[in-house]
Write an enzyme that holds these catalytic residues in place. Structure first.
Site, PDB file in Angstrom:
ATOM      1  N   THR A  36       0.836  -1.206   0.000  1.00  0.00           N
ATOM      2  CA  THR A  36       0.000   0.000   0.000  1.00  0.00           C
ATOM      3  C   THR A  36       0.869   1.254   0.000  1.00  0.00           C
ATOM      4  OG1 THR A  36      -0.026  -0.094   2.401  1.00  0.00           O
ATOM      5  CG2 THR A  36      -1.936  -1.019   1.287  1.00  0.00           C
ATOM      6  N   ASP A  90       9.534   0.297   4.837  1.00  0.00           N
ATOM      7  CA  ASP A  90      10.533  -0.333   5.709  1.00  0.00           C
ATOM      8  C   ASP A  90      11.326   0.716   6.480  1.00  0.00           C
ATOM      9  OD1 ASP A  90       9.591  -2.434   4.211  1.00  0.00           O
ATOM     10  OD2 ASP A  90      11.387  -2.603   2.969  1.00  0.00           O
TER      11      ASP A  90
HETATM   12  C1  GLA Z   1       9.057  -4.139   0.317  1.00  0.00           C
HETATM   13  C2  GLA Z   1       9.270  -2.668  -0.049  1.00  0.00           C
HETATM   14  C3  GLA Z   1       8.277  -1.788   0.726  1.00  0.00           C
HETATM   15  C4  GLA Z   1       6.843  -2.280   0.551  1.00  0.00           C
HETATM   16  C5  GLA Z   1       6.739  -3.791   0.786  1.00  0.00           C
HETATM   17  C6  GLA Z   1       5.375  -4.333   0.472  1.00  0.00           C
HETATM   18  O1  GLA Z   1       9.357  -4.388   1.649  1.00  0.00           O
HETATM   19  O2  GLA Z   1      10.595  -2.265   0.287  1.00  0.00           O
HETATM   20  O3  GLA Z   1       8.405  -0.447   0.307  1.00  0.00           O
HETATM   21  O4  GLA Z   1       6.328  -1.925  -0.705  1.00  0.00           O
HETATM   22  O5  GLA Z   1       7.695  -4.513   0.035  1.00  0.00           O
HETATM   23  O6  GLA Z   1       4.427  -3.857   1.352  1.00  0.00           O
END
Ligand code: GLA
Length: 337
Positions: free
Chosen positions: A18, A150
């Site tokens: 999202t 993250d």
């Molecule tokens: C990875 C990406 C994040 C996010 C997730 C899915 O961890 O680094 O930015 O998009 O996937 O939620």
């Protein structure tokens, strides 16, 4: 001067895929992470891990900011190079990297490394600035258009709390972690890097949906139903319904309706499986199995998907799921000594 910087890994509890569509997510920093200990000086960032192999050492020239970061070997050097390129520190540093996070397993080992390196090299700014600097570093390193989930979860996490992210407003808030529940992390054993996954494809499909119906963050289910292409419609349906699940999860959490929280995790997983198509048979099997255990409210994959970890929401006082993984403690995201 010796500097020791620590950055945690993270668990994303709900709100998957999202972030790059201006959506909502609820996560937490965990009690596993990366510690970078350096002495600053010179014009090279020289880091060594405690792994006993030829890939244990990286050396990045602080002036070589335009190098093709995504091709440097070993792979972990790309994240260091990405941070150096974004931060352009005035001096280099020499030291060590220690991590107790499984690599490329959905717990943000790369974001944890970037944040710890940035702080060890003297990053100065607030949590959002740290997160955006390291997000750009990650995009340089992987060549994938990864979002801010993250880095922002870890940069803003405080001890004993979930972090609610609003990726449109770029705001975070802390939500206390109740003592009656626990989050278990279960490794599927499957590994797949974000760069070679279908991450970019999924993101492009969300952009295609937004071209048709406007920002997904503000789209209704009716808007989604009007999308012509079946695949694009399902991707949009995941994002719009997932944002609602984050809101519902936070409400249920505040009311201590943990059974409802668990049901939302299972719904979220089904949506990632059927609409967003980023799960694997192994992840699906693990989630279904964990959900049958006594004291487990619900489970889902966490992170980008295509392997990595599954999380389970459990009653804190039951240990039926403990044989499958470990309990993650909601922790402070970053610290510098
Ligand atoms: C990875 C990406 C994040 C996010 C997730 C899915 O961890 O680094 O930015 O998009 O996937 O939620």
């Amino acid at each position: 001067m010796i500097v020791e910087a620590h950055a945690a890994g993270r668990v994303n509890v709900i709100g998957e895929h999202t972030d790059y569509a201006g959506g909502l997510a609820l996560g937490m920093a965990i009690d596993r992470g990366t510690t970078v200990r350096v002495e600053r000086g010179g014009s090279v960032v020289r880091l060594r891990t405690d792994h006993d192999d030829s890939e244990a050492m990286v050396a990045i020239d602080i002036d070589a900011t335009e190098m093709a970061t995504a091709r440097i070997e070993p792979e972990w050097a790309r994240f260091v190079a990405g941070v150096v390129a974004e931060l352009q520190p005035p001096t280099g540093a020499t030291g060590t990297v220690r991590s107790d996070l499984p690599i490329a397993a959905g717990l943000s080992s790369s974001a944890s490394l970037q944040l710890a390196v940035a702080l060890a090299l003297g990053f100065d700014g607030n949590a959002l600035e740290l997160a955006t600097t390291c997000q750009r570093a990650e995009q340089r390193a992987t060549g994938a258009p990864t979002g801010i989930l993250d880095q922002l979860t870890i940069a803003s996490a405080v001890d004993g709390a979930f972090v609610l992210l609003d990726c449109e407003a770029r705001q975070t808030s802390a939500i206390p972690f109740p003592s009656e529940i626990a989050i278990m992390c279960v490794d599927s054993g499957e590994r797949r890097a974000v760069a070679d996954s279908a991450y970019r494809e999924r993101r492009d499909e969300c952009v295609a949906a937004e071209r048709e119906i406007g920002p997904l963050r503000h789209a209704t289910r009716g808007d989604v139903a009007s999308i012509r292409d079946d695949t694009v419609r399902r991707r949009a349906h995941h994002v719009v319904s997932e944002n609602q699940r984050v809101r519902d999860f936070v409400d249920a959490l505040r009311d201590a309706r943990y059974g409802d929280c668990g049901a939302l995790l299972l719904e979220g997983h089904a949506s990632l499986r059927d609409d967003f198509e980023v799960t694997t048979p192994r992840l699906d099997e693990l989630v279904s199995h964990l959900a049958t255990l006594p004291g487990v409210y619900g489970a889902r994959m966490t992170g980008a998907g295509f392997g990595g970890h599954v999380i389970a929401l459990c009653r804190a006082d039951t240990d039926a799921a403990d044989q499958f993984g470990w309990r993650a403690r909601a922790s402070q995201g970053v610290r510098v000594n």
